[in-house]
Design a protein around this motif. Structure first.
Motif, PDB file in Angstrom:
ATOM      1  N   ILE A  51       3.444  10.853  -3.709  1.00  0.00           N
ATOM      2  CA  ILE A  51       3.069   9.581  -3.077  1.00  0.00           C
ATOM      3  C   ILE A  51       3.389   9.622  -1.587  1.00  0.00           C
ATOM      4  CG2 ILE A  51       3.634   7.123  -2.977  1.00  0.00           C
ATOM      5  CD1 ILE A  51       4.034   7.203  -6.007  1.00  0.00           C
ATOM      6  N   ALA A  52       4.573  10.160  -1.247  1.00  0.00           N
ATOM      7  CA  ALA A  52       4.959  10.240   0.167  1.00  0.00           C
ATOM      8  C   ALA A  52       3.998  11.137   0.940  1.00  0.00           C
ATOM      9  CB  ALA A  52       6.392  10.769   0.279  1.00  0.00           C
ATOM     10  N   GLN A  53       3.631  12.290   0.353  1.00  0.00           N
ATOM     11  CA  GLN A  53       2.700  13.190   1.034  1.00  0.00           C
ATOM     12  C   GLN A  53       1.315  12.567   1.158  1.00  0.00           C
ATOM     13  OE1 GLN A  53       3.031  16.723  -1.374  1.00  0.00           O
ATOM     14  NE2 GLN A  53       4.692  17.581  -0.116  1.00  0.00           N
ATOM     15  N   ASP A  54       0.908  11.831   0.124  1.00  0.00           N
ATOM     16  CA  ASP A  54      -0.381  11.144   0.186  1.00  0.00           C
ATOM     17  C   ASP A  54      -0.373  10.097   1.296  1.00  0.00           C
ATOM     18  OD1 ASP A  54      -3.043  10.323  -0.895  1.00  0.00           O
ATOM     19  OD2 ASP A  54      -1.927   8.474  -1.347  1.00  0.00           O
ATOM     20  N   GLN A  55       0.731   9.356   1.399  1.00  0.00           N
ATOM     21  CA  GLN A  55       0.824   8.368   2.473  1.00  0.00           C
ATOM     22  C   GLN A  55       0.806   9.030   3.848  1.00  0.00           C
ATOM     23  OE1 GLN A  55       4.421   6.324   1.408  1.00  0.00           O
ATOM     24  NE2 GLN A  55       3.405   4.954  -0.065  1.00  0.00           N
ATOM     25  N   GLN A  56       1.472  10.190   3.951  1.00  0.00           N
ATOM     26  CA  GLN A  56       1.471  10.935   5.224  1.00  0.00           C
ATOM     27  C   GLN A  56       0.056  11.393   5.578  1.00  0.00           C
ATOM     28  OE1 GLN A  56       4.075  14.299   5.162  1.00  0.00           O
ATOM     29  NE2 GLN A  56       3.788  14.783   7.320  1.00  0.00           N
ATOM     30  N   GLY A  58      -2.594   9.930   4.595  1.00  0.00           N
ATOM     31  CA  GLY A  58      -3.336   8.727   4.953  1.00  0.00           C
ATOM     32  C   GLY A  58      -3.118   8.341   6.406  1.00  0.00           C
ATOM     33  N   ARG A  59      -1.889   8.416   6.861  1.00  0.00           N
ATOM     34  CA  ARG A  59      -1.613   8.093   8.268  1.00  0.00           C
ATOM     35  C   ARG A  59      -2.283   9.103   9.203  1.00  0.00           C
ATOM     36  NH1 ARG A  59       3.447   6.882   5.876  1.00  0.00           N
ATOM     37  NH2 ARG A  59       4.227   8.978   6.374  1.00  0.00           N
ATOM     38  N   GLU A  62      -5.960   8.290   9.337  1.00  0.00           N
ATOM     39  CA  GLU A  62      -6.229   7.121  10.197  1.00  0.00           C
ATOM     40  C   GLU A  62      -6.162   7.510  11.674  1.00  0.00           C
ATOM     41  OE1 GLU A  62      -3.456   4.128   9.115  1.00  0.00           O
ATOM     42  OE2 GLU A  62      -4.393   3.694   7.172  1.00  0.00           O
ATOM     43  N   ARG A 108      -6.098  13.974   0.183  1.00  0.00           N
ATOM     44  CA  ARG A 108      -5.829  12.660  -0.413  1.00  0.00           C
ATOM     45  C   ARG A 108      -6.491  12.526  -1.781  1.00  0.00           C
ATOM     46  NH1 ARG A 108      -5.376   7.223   2.501  1.00  0.00           N
ATOM     47  NH2 ARG A 108      -3.880   7.119   0.787  1.00  0.00           N
TER      48      ARG A 108
END
Length: 232
Positions: A51-56, A58-59, A62, A108
Motif C-alpha cells: 500500500i505504501a509503495q502504491d501510494q508512493q 501515485g504521488r 501525479e 500501480r
C-alpha cells in the motif's frame, strides 16, 4: 514367535505415539497457532508495504502528469514563438516523462492487484485464525474437564481407595459390631439365667431368704406402712 513379538513391539510404539500426541496436542496446537499468527503478521506487513509503495507511485504519477502538462503548455508556446529548437528539446523531455508515467501506471496496476490479493488472503487467514482460537478455547476447556474427571474422586489411583470400597468396609464393620453386640447380649442373658444371682432369686421366690427384687406387693406394703405412721 519373533514375528508376534515384533508386532507387539510395533503396536506398543504406535499406542505410545498416539498417547503422546493426545497429551501434547494442545501444546502442538498452541505452537502451530503462534506460527500461523506470525505468518498473518508478516502478510499484514507485506500488505502495508504494498500500500505504501502504491501510494508512493501515485504521488510520483501525479507529479509526472503535472510536469507533462506544464511542459506541453510551454512547448506549445515555443512553437507559437517560432522556437522549434526549444520545442523539440521540451518534446524530448515530455516523451521521457510519458515513459515514466506509463511505468508508474503499470506499477500501480500491479500494486492494486497485489493489494487486493493480500487483503483477501489476510482477511481469510484472520477469520481462520479466529475460528481456530475459538476451537482451541473449547478444546482447552474440554481437556480441563477431562482432567478433572480423571483426577476426581470417582477415578482413584490404583493405590487409592474408592467410595464403593469405603462403603463396603463400613457395612462390614457395622455387621461385625452388630454381631458382637448380639453376642454380648446373649452372654448377659446366659449369665443372668444361670449365675448365682439367678439361683438366689429362685430361692427367694420359694420363700428361702429375703427377696432380691421388690414386687408390687412389697411397694404397696411399704406405702401403707408409711400411711399408718403418718396418721398415728
Amino acid at each position: 514367535m519373533f514375528k508376534t513379538v515384533l508386532t507387539l513391539f510395533r503396536g506398543g510404539i504406535a499406542v505410545a505415539e498416539e498417547q503422546l500426541e493426545d497429551r501434547t496436542a494442545l501444546v502442538i496446537l498452541d505452537q502451530q497457532m503462534r506460527d500461523a499468527a506470525a505468518a498473518v503478521d508478516r502478510s499484514k506487513r507485506t500488505l502495508a508495504l504494498a500500500i505504501a509503495q502504491d501510494q508512493q507511485e501515485g504521488r510520483r504519477l501525479e507529479a509526472t502528469n503535472a510536469r507533462i502538462a506544464d511542459l506541453e503548455v510551454r512547448t506549445t508556446a515555443a512553437l507559437d514563438g517560432g522556437r522549434e529548437d526549444l520545442a523539440r528539446e521540451a518534446a524530448q523531455q515530455i516523451a521521457g516523462l510519458e515513459a515514466d508515467r506509463d511505468a508508474a501506471m503499470t506499477a500501480r496496476t500491479l500494486f492494486a492487484q497485489e493489494i487486493t490479493r493480500l487483503k483477501r488472503h489476510v482477511s481469510n487467514a484472520e477469520a481462520r485464525l479466529t475460528e481456530l482460537d475459538r476451537g482451541r478455547r473449547i478444546a482447552r476447556a474440554s481437556e480441563a474437564v477431562r482432567n478433572l474427571r480423571r483426577g476426581g474422586i470417582e477415578a482413584a489411583r490404583p493405590y487409592e481407595s474408592t467410595l464403593p470400597e469405603a462403603e463396603n468396609t463400613l457395612k462390614r464393620l457395622r455387621e461385625r459390631q452388630m454381631e458382637a453386640q448380639a453376642a454380648d447380649e446373649a452372654l448377659i442373658e446366659l449369665d443372668a439365667a444361670s449365675g448365682p444371682l439367678a439361683t438366689a432369686e429362685k430361692l427367694a421366690e420359694q420363700g428361702f431368704g429375703p427377696r432380691i427384687k421388690s414386687t408390687a406387693d412389697d411397694v404397696l406394703a411399704r406405702l401403707n406402712a408409711k400411711r399408718t405412721q403418718t396418721t398415728t
